[in-house]
Design an enzyme around this catalytic site. Structure first.
Site, PDB file in Angstrom:
ATOM      1  N   ALA B  54       0.834  -1.212   0.000  1.00 51.78           N
ATOM      2  CA  ALA B  54       0.000   0.000   0.000  1.00 51.78           C
ATOM      3  C   ALA B  54       0.864   1.256   0.000  1.00 51.78           C
ATOM      4  O   ALA B  54       0.629   2.179  -0.787  1.00 51.78           O
ATOM      5  CB  ALA B  54      -0.937  -0.009   1.205  1.00 51.78           C
ATOM      6  N   GLY B  88       2.862 -13.601  -2.687  1.00 52.28           N
ATOM      7  CA  GLY B  88       2.965 -12.978  -4.005  1.00 52.28           C
ATOM      8  C   GLY B  88       1.825 -13.344  -4.930  1.00 52.28           C
ATOM      9  O   GLY B  88       1.991 -13.417  -6.153  1.00 52.28           O
ATOM     10  N   ARG B 333     -11.076 -19.683   3.365  1.00 54.45           N
ATOM     11  CA  ARG B 333     -10.120 -19.969   4.431  1.00 54.45           C
ATOM     12  C   ARG B 333     -10.762 -20.322   5.754  1.00 54.45           C
ATOM     13  O   ARG B 333     -10.259 -21.174   6.489  1.00 54.45           O
ATOM     14  CB  ARG B 333      -9.210 -18.754   4.628  1.00 54.45           C
ATOM     15  CG  ARG B 333      -8.269 -18.566   3.469  1.00 54.45           C
ATOM     16  CD  ARG B 333      -7.496 -17.296   3.610  1.00 54.45           C
ATOM     17  NE  ARG B 333      -6.461 -17.224   2.602  1.00 54.45           N
ATOM     18  CZ  ARG B 333      -5.654 -16.193   2.455  1.00 54.45           C
ATOM     19  NH1 ARG B 333      -5.760 -15.163   3.261  1.00 54.45           N
ATOM     20  NH2 ARG B 333      -4.740 -16.196   1.519  1.00 54.45           N
TER      21      ARG B 333
END
Lengths: 117, 506
Positions: B54, B88, B333
């Site tokens: 960010a 990534g 998840r």
């Protein structure tokens, strides 16, 4: 008076021992620097040295070559690694007056046999 | 403009803060101050706190739009935060690789997947904003030199393959190019700089920050505090709080210090606390996500996490007590983490399940070789050897593998409803590679409330706090109950870019 001097002597000796112990220095640095604290402490004695201090004598590119690994493991080079390249300051893994583990050990089980914490 | 005396509400906010972090001790929490009469040590245009996706994206975007004096401050000695150690994995709809592979996707489809995972409380406007600009963020990484694997992945909870992964299978494959790009274009970067609070103007606007120099994380030392004026704005990009054991336990008492965590050590939440002091609205702090792909055999994110993420679509997860599957391996998840945590032995003690993959399929990912080399994964030539090693009932395991292979062939998982698209033609057969699974604290869905301009909302006025912006994991509410994998990088980068655009009035 004689007893007082003996006691005073013992106290001073104790203080000296404590003083030496509180600023224990690596043998390999003692040989080169001796007792010149300011050689490293560029921010004054009460603060950690700057990250540039170690680089007065050590070169990160040279170190990266010395600790290079095989192609398969090339990014496990502690001085040129996958996550941060050559940008991890020396003090993150090496401490003069204490011992430190390699930063990589937080997540990985790599072997760093020559690491001097 | 708010005329409320923001700092006069310290007692009210402090009450909340104390409840949230009751046992918090040294280092002392930061404290914001009125800027009246402050002597500025430095004056810059834009202050960015934090050097992950960010912060880096914000710096590049602001400079691109004409900012002349952008500064990134990082409290750790190295740059990148959690971004440099994550997987990534970058999800985006309508990407070049999707077009090449003929994958039908859209902003609507991606947002719908995320709303489903968010269990009805995700922020649709923010999700839509991020998905709409995700390709722009991906392009920023490519322009900076990031490289990706030549295939898409479909992560848990996604209805289609839309996830890029860096060729080094790590967020550093993005943070390093972005960091170098920052240096190239003249962004000023400062390490060991700890944020100590905001400096607030007469109208309640943020006009600057206090930064402690020569900060060493975890140590007490007297670095000097500088007052730095931010002429255009302050962007908080300080990440989550998964490493703050006291705060996470205040939300969920089961998340003790014994529960593993994938995060970098600096993810402790002070920046978020300070925004709460100013009046920011806390959102969804209790929704703390654990990674179902993590391994009890290595620390943090390690190698197994990426190995598992790649292999879940064409693998079976097996309860070692029963020899049976116990979940859809590509559910979101929370479903998977909860299912894994339920795997216990006869005495109720944790019995980490195993993920079984055909070597012919797992070998396509570079981490397979690494998990085996570092003894956090294993290779077996027969199902008998595998069952013996992990003490799994052999007969039941054989039957389960045969049953699952039937689903691979038919394309329909009658056991758990798994989407079998990526499992096509990938039956489970010897030789096998295997890892153990056990969830680790990974991501905080909670944080401060922001709008689609990355402005931070004031709890009393419901308007934006002038001069203050926030981006990335420090923000709350976007993902709802459960974030989908590979949706953090696009969020961090898009909201970082958005904060920059808001400041530069693009």
């Amino acid at each position: 008076m004689k007893n007082f001097n003996i006691i005073l002597g013992l106290v001073l000796l104790g203080l000296t021992s404590l003083s030496v112990q509180s600023a224990e220095i690596r043998d390999y640095h003692k040989e080169v620097i001796g007792k010149d604290c300011k050689a490293c402490h560029d921010n004054g004695i009460k603060q950690f040295p700057s990250d540039q201090s170690c680089l007065q004598c050590h070169d990160v590119d040279e170190l990266a070559k010395k600790t290079a690994r095989s192609e398969e493991d090339k990014w496990q080079n502690p001085h040129n690694n996958l996550h941060y390249g050559k940008d991890v300051p020396c003090q993150e893994c090496h401490s003069e007056h204490k011992t430190k583990e390699p930063l990589c050990s937080n997540c990985h089980t790599f072997k760093f046999d020559k690491h001097k914490g | 403009m708010s005329n409320i005396d923001l700092l006069g509400r310290r007692k009210f906010i402090a009450g909340l803060g104390i409840a949230a972090g009751a046992a918090m001790v040294a280092p002392a929490m930061a404290v914001s101050e009125k800027a009246d009469g402050v002597k500025w040590d430095k004056e810059v245009e834009i202050v960015i706190i934090g050097s992950g996706f960010a912060g880096l994206a914000a710096a590049i975007e602001a400079t691109k739009h004409g900012a002349k004096d952008v500064h990134i401050f990082e409290k750790m000695s190295y740059f990148g935060g959690n971004s440099a150690i994550n997987g990534g994995l970058f999800a985006a709809p309508g990407t070049p690789m999707q077009k090449k592979e003929g994958v039908e996707d859209s902003v609507d489809r991606m947002v719908n997947d995320q709303l489903l995972s968010g269990r009805g409380i995700a922020d649709e406007a923010l999700l839509r904003h991020v998905a709409s600009h995700a390709v722009e963020a991906l392009q920023m990484t490519l322009d900076a030199g990031a490289e990706y694997h030549p295939y898409l992945q479909q992560l848990g909870g996604h209805s289609v393959a839309r996830t890029y992964q860096t060729s080094v299978s790590c967020g550093a494959g993005i943070t390093q190019p972005l960091y170098k790009e920052c240096k190239r274009i003249g962004v000023n970067t400062h390490n060991r700089s700890k944020f100590e609070g905001f400096l607030v103007g007469n109208k309640g606007e943020v006009v600057g920050v206090k930064m402690r120099q020569n900060y060493h994380f975890g140590e007490e030392q007297p670095g000097k505090v500088l007052n730095i004026r931010a002429k255009l704005g302050v962007i908080m990009a300080t990440g989550g709080f998964a490493q703050n054991v006291n705060l996470r336990m205040a939300q969920d008492p089961t998340l003790t210090a014994e529960v593993g965590c994938t995060n970098a050590p600096g993810a402790t939440g002070e920046g978020m606390f300070e925004m709460f002091r100013l009046g920011a609205i806390p959102v969804h702090l209790a929704h703390i996500q654990s990674g179902p792909w993590a391994s009890p055999d290595e620390g943090g994110f390690g190698y197994v996490s990426n190995y598992s993420i790649f292999n879940f679509p064409h693998s079976v997860a097996i309860n070692r007590l029963t020899g049976k599957r116990f979940m859809n391996e590509i559910a979101d998840r929370k479903i998977r983490a909860d299912a894994e945590l339920a795997c216990r032995d006869e005495q109720g003690n944790p019995l980490p399940p195993i993920l079984i993959t055909s070597f012919k399929d797992s070998k396509a990912h570079p981490n397979t070789e690494k998990v085996i080399k570092y003894n956090v994964g294993w290779k077996f030539d027969t199902v008998e050897a595998l069952a013996e090693h992990f003490n799994v009932p052999l007969k039941a395991l054989k039957a389960q593998i045969a049953e699952y292979n039937g689903y691979v062939n038919s394309g329909v998982d009658k056991q758990f409803g798994k989407d079998m698209t990526l499992a096509k033609n990938k039956i489970i057969e010897a030789p096998f590679t295997v890892v153990r699974l056990w969830p680790k604290v990974h991501y905080c869905q909670g944080g401060v409330k922001v709008n689609t301009k990355a402005e931070v909302t004031d709890s009393l006025t419901d308007k934006s706090i002038p001069g203050l912006y926030a981006a990335g994991e420090v923000c709350g509410g976007i993902h709802g109950v459960s974030r989908l994998g590979s949706c953090s990088i696009p969020e961090c980068m898009v909201m970082g870019m958005t904060a920059a655009r808001s400041i530069m009035k693009v």
